[in-house]
Design an enzyme around this catalytic site. Structure first.
Site, PDB file in Angstrom:
ATOM      1  N   GLY A   7      -0.609  44.185 -18.167  1.00  0.00           N
ATOM      2  CA  GLY A   7      -0.205  42.995 -18.904  1.00  0.00           C
ATOM      3  C   GLY A   7      -1.301  42.475 -19.823  1.00  0.00           C
ATOM      4  O   GLY A   7      -1.041  42.064 -20.956  1.00  0.00           O
TER       5      GLY A   7
ATOM      6  N   GLN B 282       6.067  38.100 -15.789  1.00  0.00           N
ATOM      7  CA  GLN B 282       6.628  37.532 -14.557  1.00  0.00           C
ATOM      8  C   GLN B 282       8.138  37.731 -14.430  1.00  0.00           C
ATOM      9  O   GLN B 282       8.682  37.523 -13.353  1.00  0.00           O
ATOM     10  CB  GLN B 282       6.306  36.028 -14.474  1.00  0.00           C
ATOM     11  CG  GLN B 282       4.851  35.727 -14.140  1.00  0.00           C
ATOM     12  CD  GLN B 282       4.496  36.080 -12.701  1.00  0.00           C
ATOM     13  OE1 GLN B 282       5.317  36.003 -11.794  1.00  0.00           O
ATOM     14  NE2 GLN B 282       3.252  36.487 -12.486  1.00  0.00           N
TER      15      GLN B 282
ATOM     16  N   SER C  72       4.087  44.394 -16.954  1.00  0.00           N
ATOM     17  CA  SER C  72       3.067  44.984 -16.094  1.00  0.00           C
ATOM     18  C   SER C  72       3.691  45.464 -14.792  1.00  0.00           C
ATOM     19  O   SER C  72       4.334  44.689 -14.081  1.00  0.00           O
ATOM     20  CB  SER C  72       1.977  43.941 -15.808  1.00  0.00           C
ATOM     21  OG  SER C  72       1.030  44.477 -14.917  1.00  0.00           O
TER      22      SER C  72
ATOM     23  N   CYS D 119      -6.388  33.997 -10.928  1.00  0.00           N
ATOM     24  CA  CYS D 119      -7.540  34.097 -11.823  1.00  0.00           C
ATOM     25  C   CYS D 119      -8.362  32.818 -11.828  1.00  0.00           C
ATOM     26  O   CYS D 119      -9.542  32.843 -12.099  1.00  0.00           O
ATOM     27  CB  CYS D 119      -7.081  34.404 -13.245  1.00  0.00           C
ATOM     28  SG  CYS D 119      -5.723  35.551 -13.299  1.00  0.00           S
TER      29      CYS D 119
HETATM   30  C1  LIG Z   1      -0.341  39.079 -14.047  1.00  0.00           C
HETATM   31  C2  LIG Z   1      -0.084  38.520 -15.389  1.00  0.00           C
HETATM   32  C3  LIG Z   1      -0.726  39.030 -16.546  1.00  0.00           C
HETATM   33  C4  LIG Z   1      -1.787  40.096 -16.446  1.00  0.00           C
HETATM   34  O1  LIG Z   1      -1.258  41.337 -16.118  1.00  0.00           O
HETATM   35  P1  LIG Z   1      -2.225  42.492 -15.557  1.00  0.00           P
HETATM   36  O2  LIG Z   1      -1.361  43.690 -15.480  1.00  0.00           O
HETATM   37  O3  LIG Z   1      -2.675  42.018 -14.213  1.00  0.00           O
HETATM   38  O4  LIG Z   1      -3.339  42.636 -16.524  1.00  0.00           O
HETATM   39  C5  LIG Z   1      -0.409  38.501 -17.768  1.00  0.00           C
HETATM   40  N1  LIG Z   1       0.506  37.529 -17.889  1.00  0.00           N
HETATM   41  C6  LIG Z   1       1.157  37.008 -16.826  1.00  0.00           C
HETATM   42  C7  LIG Z   1       2.173  35.942 -17.030  1.00  0.00           C
HETATM   43  C8  LIG Z   1       0.885  37.480 -15.551  1.00  0.00           C
HETATM   44  O5  LIG Z   1       1.508  36.964 -14.498  1.00  0.00           O
END
Ligand SMILES: *Cc1c(COP(=O)(O)O)cnc(C)c1O
Length: 396
Positions: A74, A182, A202, A328
């Site tokens: 993501g 999400q 993702s 995070c």
């Molecule tokens: C988890 C998340 C990301 C980051 O995705 P990764 O694959 O962990 O880098 C970005 N945006 C949202 C809304 C997320 O929940």
């Protein structure tokens, strides 16, 4: 191990890979390890598997396979969509519109672009976390080259009116990106109905592997590349493909796109049951986010007089994996930017708990949380001077 029950309620942070996903990936780690760019048999197998995953991803999103580009997740997809569009269109303008509640993968990318001479409008949200589409329209100027608004928020679960914003973006011919990380598997996602030009996803958020993601790029849109090197991904994203990860993503998105109403009905019911129970049984609590426009598995509740981090540690000691705000931001003392944006005072934002439910949760999991949470809350409140003061004032 004590044999204590383990309850995982942090599905917004990551999910356990589905057994079928792992089974689909293993042959590509073990046997078909060839580089998809090579010409012999095991390479051909890998190349074909990547294309099958691309077709599955496209089918789930209502896109064409030629519009799907695999990434490392993501964060990369968000960075590519935003930086790529900004630099590709910088002769046209330098203005970007986003919201105050985006994931840091979007917010920090926008912040970095500000240092490169771009200007960014961070739209406010209402008390439930909704972006107002007319605010988006009002923010558009001659210089606007990109609108990036998330499909659903990872902390409070609010689902944004993406199709309405998509219409506005199209009317003004502004490129529109959405971070849909999400929502894949939670609600149906169709890029045509949403009117988006770019969409990030993702795999590890929908029972796939970590380090595998995709960016949908509508045909004809040409964001600059983020990674330069070999000619992979039709010369747009260099680097030898994460074949097993991509295969896992393909399997996971196929499962995620199947019978969404059926698969999410149970999760939604647990969510509503547990939310209502907490609000009724534990005083001085409030639900954050939208009551209806909400991800099926998201519960976000503020507990007055409590520090969220200490609640997490105690819950962990009872085998419950949960989160405050986003994973995070935990570990830092800054209150969540999302909870601040919906207008929570600092001290209330600090006492927030996010429980995100998923496919493997059971009624016993709900019961375990119900048996543990009230005790955890009263134990922490007994240690809070503010809580004691409030109680004394009530009595007098
Ligand atoms: C988890 C998340 C990301 C980051 O995705 P990764 O694959 O962990 O880098 C970005 N945006 C949202 C809304 C997320 O929940």
């Amino acid at each position: 191990m004590t044999g204590q029950r383990f309850v995982y309620m942090d599905h917004a942070a990551t999910t356990q890979p589905h057994p079928d996903v792992i089974a689909a990936m293993l042959p590509y780690l073990r046997d078909h390890y060839g580089n998809p760019s090579s010409i012999y048999g095991i390479a051909r197998d890998a190349r074909e598997a990547v294309e099958v995953a691309r077709q599955k991803t496209a089918a789930t999103l209502g896109a064409g396979p030629e519009e799907i580009y695999f990434t490392a997740g993501g964060t990369e997809s968000d960075n590519w969509a935003i930086k790529g569009t900004a630099f590709a269109q910088r002769k046209k303008g330098n203005h970007i519109i986003t919201s105050a509640i985006e994931h840091h993968a979007v917010l920090h990318t926008c912040g970095w672009l500000e240092k490169q001479g771009f200007t960014v409008t961070y739209l406010p949200v209402d008390g439930t976390g909704l972006v107002n589409p007319s605010d988006v329209e009002r923010a558009i100027t001659e210089k606007t080259i990109l609108i990036t608004i998330m499909h659903a928020n990872n902390e409070i679960g609010t689902i944004e009116p993406i199709a309405e914003i998509g219409k506005i973006a199209q009317e003004h011919s502004v490129t529109f990106h959405t971070d849909a990380v999400q929502v894949v598997g939670a609600i149906p996602v169709n890029v045509k109905e949403l009117g988006v030009d770019l969409l990030s996803l993702s795999a590890h958020k929908f029972y796939g592997p970590k380090g595998a993601g995709a960016l949908y790029i509508r045909g004809g849109r040409r964001p600059d590349s983020l990674l330069h090197g070999g000619g992979q991904e039709r010369k747009k994203r260099a680097g030898t493909e994460n074949v097993a990860g991509i295969v896992g993503l393909g399997k996971a998105i196929e499962l995620a796109g199947t019978d969404i109403p059926g698969r999410t009905a149970v999760i939604r019911a647990y969510r509503d049951q547990l939310t209502a129970w907490i609000l009724a049984e534990i005083p001085h609590t409030r639900l954050n986010g939208h009551a209806v426009q909400r991800l099926p598995g998201n519960i976000n509740i503020s507990f007055a007089f409590i520090e969220g981090e200490s609640m997490l540690l105690l819950l962990d000691s009872f085998g419950i994996a949960a989160s405050t705000g986003s994973a995070c931001t935990s570990g830092s003392l800054e209150p969540s930017h999302v909870l601040m944006a919906i207008g929570l005072p600092h001290e209330i934002a600090h006492g927030s708990l996010r429980l995100t439910l998923g496919e493997e949760n059971t009624p016993e999991d709900i019961a375990h949380v119900q048996s543990v949470l009230p005790g955890v809350v009263s134990r922490l409140r007994e240690m809070s001077p503010l809580y004691q003061k409030m109680k004394e004032q009530r009595v007098s």
